[in-house]
Write a protein that holds these residues in place. Structure first.
Motif, mmCIF file in Angstrom:
data_model
loop_
_atom_site.group_PDB
_atom_site.id
_atom_site.type_symbol
_atom_site.label_atom_id
_atom_site.label_comp_id
_atom_site.label_asym_id
_atom_site.label_seq_id
_atom_site.Cartn_x
_atom_site.Cartn_y
_atom_site.Cartn_z
ATOM 1 N N LEU A 250 -15.095 3.112 4.826
ATOM 2 C CA LEU A 250 -13.947 3.709 5.102
ATOM 3 C C LEU A 250 -14.159 5.227 4.753
ATOM 4 N N TYR B 23 -5.806 0.636 5.545
ATOM 5 C CA TYR B 23 -6.195 1.634 4.489
ATOM 6 C C TYR B 23 -6.688 2.898 4.900
ATOM 7 N N GLY B 24 -7.681 2.884 5.941
ATOM 8 C CA GLY B 24 -8.622 3.970 6.423
ATOM 9 C C GLY B 24 -7.698 5.018 7.270
ATOM 10 N N PHE C 34 -17.261 -2.146 2.414
ATOM 11 C CA PHE C 34 -16.201 -1.879 3.231
ATOM 12 C C PHE C 34 -15.454 -0.652 3.053
ATOM 13 N N GLN D 129 -7.840 -2.316 11.854
ATOM 14 C CA GLN D 129 -8.590 -0.982 11.832
ATOM 15 C C GLN D 129 -8.325 -0.280 12.978
ATOM 16 N N MET E 23 -6.032 -4.191 4.133
ATOM 17 C CA MET E 23 -7.154 -3.230 3.823
ATOM 18 C C MET E 23 -7.570 -2.702 5.196
ATOM 19 N N GLY E 24 -7.625 -3.222 6.208
ATOM 20 C CA GLY E 24 -7.938 -2.735 7.484
ATOM 21 C C GLY E 24 -7.197 -1.520 7.899
ATOM 22 N N LYS F 204 -4.291 0.854 -4.194
ATOM 23 C CA LYS F 204 -5.026 0.115 -3.013
ATOM 24 C C LYS F 204 -6.659 0.359 -2.869
ATOM 25 N N PHE G 216 -12.809 -5.344 -4.445
ATOM 26 C CA PHE G 216 -13.071 -6.668 -3.346
ATOM 27 C C PHE G 216 -14.519 -6.542 -2.749
ATOM 28 N N LYS H 185 -8.287 -1.778 -5.426
ATOM 29 C CA LYS H 185 -8.303 -3.108 -5.260
ATOM 30 C C LYS H 185 -9.430 -3.470 -4.083
ATOM 31 N N THR H 186 -9.387 -2.473 -2.971
ATOM 32 C CA THR H 186 -10.410 -2.509 -1.982
ATOM 33 C C THR H 186 -11.565 -2.559 -2.352
ATOM 34 N N ARG I 53 -9.097 -8.280 9.552
ATOM 35 C CA ARG I 53 -9.341 -6.896 8.929
ATOM 36 C C ARG I 53 -9.726 -5.782 10.008
ATOM 37 N N TRP J 146 -14.668 6.504 1.569
ATOM 38 C CA TRP J 146 -14.301 6.468 0.389
ATOM 39 C C TRP J 146 -15.562 6.834 -0.714
ATOM 40 N N ASP K 185 -3.493 -9.696 1.984
ATOM 41 C CA ASP K 185 -3.946 -8.551 1.482
ATOM 42 C C ASP K 185 -5.357 -7.927 1.943
ATOM 43 N N VAL K 186 -5.985 -8.812 2.325
ATOM 44 C CA VAL K 186 -7.558 -8.582 2.755
ATOM 45 C C VAL K 186 -7.385 -7.859 4.036
#
Lengths: 466, 252
Positions: free
Chosen positions: A182, B102-103, A178, B155, B99-100, A167, A174, A170-171, B151, A184, B95-96
């Motif tokens: 986060l 994932y944090g 963003f 978050q 991603m919100g 993930k 893309f 992927k993130t 997204r 990263w 999917d996009v």
């Protein structure tokens, strides 16, 4: 080590397919980051490193049979490959050179240096140019068992890393900003992806040489035609890479002779074993071409079929509407109409009308008796529906889009065939709200303009019969 | 007293030595819908990126609720400019939006049912449930913008930074977006929105930041969004600043 020793053919087969797989997977990440040409650049930039390493081996007296020789050459290649990528980064970041130009500069400069060094090696007493120039296009046959295990190791590490950081990768691929927001470590991810690309390229040099670029770019480019998901893309890309490796090995080794008793690809010539590297690229290109042509939805063929379908449907619906409009004044009686009438009613492309007549007959919407054509009950129902949508759209264009009533017929024509039931529903609601929808919604509303041939007062209508 | 959502002290940001933002001092109040307004090249995007640590600060500092950003990431939602990503990328709308989540999810862990629920709920609040499994390329510009918005919703943040969420969208999307932003504000969230349409600032927002390489004015719409301030933001007087920046870049 002896336990792990592989027979030569299996060695080559495993080596090329595993390399194809790992190049496809790692290459996908690069291509998705719009770094297609970076692989090409690294492959070229690695070449002078090979020469330099060879010179070092020559001076130190390390022969080709020693494992240190292979290691030395690979390190040299990796070193200049990395210097090349660093130079591109430096040029784009600190000078006003764009990335494509920077890649071109580094690629050609390093390859130039390689050719110069190669000619220098040629005149060294006792040195073999063959020790280095096999890397230009690679030579799969010289692959060692240790190479195969090394490639397998790289593949394993790549797959495990991908599985764990799926993930994140992927993130990041893309939307790097963003991912950065986060928290990263995007710089490390980026460097890691670059390092993986360099590693795969350098590992592939003994097999396919500078053509590694193709192994990195082609599988992903082909795989994009078959999926629009990230995970499946990586899997398909890896599979395509592996498949090209297997195929190329089978073709260039003499398996065909063994299986068929003759060589189907020799075309009468006495063919020695084909060079594996170039054949890998050619078979990759063939898969790419097949994907462009035959992939569902995105492929050329699929799009052509969709276009022809729409054309055929458009022609048929136009025919049904023409018949409806011709007989509208005599409803509910269904009368036959002459082909000539239909031809005069609207402008037809000849092939389209013939096709529409055939398709409508086949669907049971019309009955045809020589040149007399009549709607069947089901055809009438369908024709009424088609006409209703046409007129709804016309009414909307006049009231909503302010298009003049005498232009509206043609404008409606191009859109009405693709309107979804959902949009038709919205149109109805909109027109009903403004009081423009006739109450009997099942029958078409009156045409908002004069029908060209349908209201012809003189009796071109054929009397009875049919 | 609780610290304000965003506090910026003496912040200067430069690209390639060319200063883009000069000495910004700014405090954002909680629970407001804040527009960032200014001409092209005024540094609106840079302001957001600097707050989020995406571009390095030449000087100064930024605090979110009294702490540096890297401690407060979990409080932040981010909507980048739509043009900043490749919409041909092989992912679906869902999917996009995932991603919100994932944090919060953290490294190495896979998104599960809870994350999917969050993502679907976010898609629903922007009216995009039907398009969850669409590839993002097959969405219209307005729909793509809604996906980005969803997204950020996923978050589940306290402060949202949005870079031109109204750029290139249809009227329906603009309307839906505004009501969503106002809903978030009512829920006590703080929203900082880069906006390019001066006509609608008064209607949509309750607080405004006027920016042109330096902070021209910041405050409630009624007192700050005045002709005089707009003149100062868009008028010619500040071109001197741009020229000075150019001189710095050329290094003489």
């Amino acid at each position: 080590m002896d336990l792990l020793a592989l027979p030569p053919n299996l060695r080559v087969l495993l080596g090329t397919s595993l390399l194809g797989c790992v190049a496809g997977v790692i290459g996908s990440l690069a291509v998705l980051r719009r770094r297609s040409l970076t692989g090409d650049m690294v492959a070229h930039a690695a070449m002078p490193g090979l020469c330099l390493a060879y010179l070092v081996a020559y001076e130190l007296g390390i022969g080709r049979d020693r494992p240190a020789y292979f290691l030395l050459l690979m390190s040299g290649a990796a070193l200049t490959g990395l210097i090349g990528s660093a130079l591109v980064t430096f040029l784009t970041r600190w000078t006003r050179t764009r990335q494509d130009a920077a890649i071109g500069i580094v690629l050609s400069t390093f390859f130039g240096a390689f050719v110069v060094l190669l000619s220098y090696i040629r005149y060294l007493p006792g040195a073999h140019v063959a020790g280095v120039d096999q890397y230009i296009f690679g030579q799969a046959a010289t692959l060692l068992t240790a190479d195969v295990w090394f490639i397998a190791g790289v593949l394993l590490v790549s797959i495990v890393t991908l599985a764990i950081c799926f993930k994140e990768l992927k993130t990041y691929s893309f939307d790097a900003d963003f991912a950065h927001s986060l928290g990263w470590p995007t710089l490390s991810i980026d460097l890691g992806m670059m390092a993986a690309l360099c590693l795969v390229t350098v590992v592939g040099l003994p097999l396919v040489g500078i053509l590694m670029a193709g192994m990195i770019i082609i599988p992903c480019a082909a795989a994009r035609f078959w999926t629009y998901r990230f995970g499946p893309l990586l899997v398909i890309s890896g599979a395509i890479g592996a498949a090209t490796g297997v195929f190329a090995t089978l073709v260039s080794a003499e398996y065909f002779v063994r299986w068929f008793g003759f060589d189907p690809l020799a075309f009468g010539y006495n063919r020695k074993a084909l060079p594996t590297g170039p054949v890998i690229i050619l078979s990759g290109a063939a898969i790419f071409l097949a994907s462009v042509l035959f992939a569902p939805r995105r492929g050329v063929l699929a799009r052509l079929i969709a276009l022809l379908r729409l054309r055929s449907r458009t022609a048929t619906e136009n025919l049904l509407r023409a018949l409806y409009e011709l007989g509208e004044s005599q409803l509910p009686r269904l009368a036959p109409h002459q082909l000539e009438e239909i031809q005069q009613h609207r402008r037809w492309n000849r092939g389209q009308l013939t096709w529409a007549l055939r398709r409508a007959t086949w669907a049971g919407w019309i009955e045809r008796n020589a040149d007399a054509i009549q709607l069947t009950a089901s055809g009438h129902q369908r024709a009424a529906e088609v006409t209703r949508i046409h007129r709804l759209w016309e009414l909307f264009l006049i009231s909503g889009a302010r298009i003049a009533p005498d232009h509206v017929d043609r404008d409606a024509d191009s859109i009405e065939h693709v309107l979804t039931p959902n949009i038709v529903g919205q149109l109805e609601a909109m027109l009903a709200e403004s009081g423009r929808l006739p109450r009997t919604a099942a029958t078409p509303p009156q045409s908002p303009h004069v029908l060209t041939g349908g209201n012809d007062p003189v009796g071109t209508l054929s009397p009875g019969g049919g | 007293m609780q610290a304000p959502p965003v506090e910026i002290h003496d912040m200067t940001v430069a690209y390639h030595r060319k200063p883009v933002l000069w000495d910004i001092d700014l405090t954002l109040p909680k629970g407001r819908l804040i527009a960032v307004v200014g001409p092209n090249g005024a540094g609106k995007t840079t302001l957001i990126k600097a707050i989020l640590g995406l571009v390095p600060l030449a000087s100064g500092k930024v605090e979110l609720y009294g702490q540096p950003f890297h401690r407060q990431r979990h409080l932040v939602g981010y909507v980048p400019q739509r043009e900043s990503v490749d919409w041909d990328f092989p992912v679906t709308a869902l999917d996009v939006v995932l991603m919100g989540t994932y944090g919060r999810l953290g490294w190495f862990r896979r998104a599960g049912a809870a994350e999917r629920d969050t993502a679907m709920a976010s898609l629903e609040s922007v009216g995009m449930t039907r398009f969850a499994d669409r590839q993002i390329r097959q969405l219209s510009g307005g729909q793509q913008q809604r996906v980005f918005l969803a997204r950020a919703l996923a978050q589940n943040a306290q402060i949202y930074f949005m870079d031109e969420p109204f750029s290139g969208v249809d009227a329906a999307t603009e309307h839906a977006t505004v009501s969503l932003l106002q809903e978030l504000r009512s829920a006590g969230k703080t929203l900082l929105v880069v906006h390019h349409d001066l006509q609608t600032v008064r209607e949509y927002f309750d607080h405004v930041i006027l920016l042109n390489m330096r902070l021209v004015a910041a405050g409630p719409i009624e007192t700050t969004f005045t002709d005089e301030n707009l003149q100062a933001t868009y008028g010619g007087r500040l071109t001197v600043l741009a020229e000075a920046a150019e001189a710095v870049r050329l290094g003489d």
